[in-house]
Scaffold this motif. Structure first.
Motif: not given
Length: 144
Positions: A14-18, A24, A26-27, A57-58, A60-61
């Motif tokens: 997964p890719e985490m971004r903000y 947060g 995540t995709t 998201a946190d 999953c990342a």
């Protein structure tokens, strides 16, 4: 009604971004097997883009990795944007509100030789077992 339920395996980590507001997101992509085989007898899969927000998201990342099996519940969303060439790009994705970690985590962190505690594998397991480190708790830390 707009509800989606999927089970598949992650095609990559997964890719985490903000966001600019610090939220947060995540995709990841889930490979979901089709229920039938093609004319040659091979099973095919659909590759579904998944988006998670905030605490989910946190999680999953932190706990999902390439190849892990996951269940996803959420809603289907479509959106569009203009790419760098000025062409309109349409995106269809699942915005997940629930993610189920369906297999046991067996990977370790790159800089840590201790296996990570996966709270979804066994919610009653001791997260501090096997670390070999003492736990510093005072009477002030206890809620009673």
């Amino acid at each position: 009604m707009n509800r989606v339920a999927l089970i598949g395996r992650l095609t990559k980590d997964p890719e985490m971004r903000y966001t600019t507001n610090g939220i947060g997101v995540t995709t990841f992509t889930l490979a979901v097997n089709r229920p039938f085989a093609n004319q040659e007898g091979d099973r095919q899969a659909d590759f579904i883009n998944i988006v998670t927000w905030q605490k989910l998201a946190d999680l999953c990342a932190s706990y999902l990795r390439k190849g892990r099996q996951a269940g996803v519940e959420g809603r289907l969303q479509t959106r569009s944007y203009e790419n760098q060439e000025g062409r309109k790009v349409f995106v269809t994705e699942v915005v997940a509100d629930r993610v189920y970690f369906l297999d046991k985590a067996e990977d370790t962190r790159e800089n840590d030789q201790q296996p990570r505690h996966d709270p979804f594998a066994d919610p009653f397991a001791d997260p501090f077992a096997g670390t070999g480190k003492p736990i510093n708790i005072t009477d002030d830390d206890l809620p009673f």
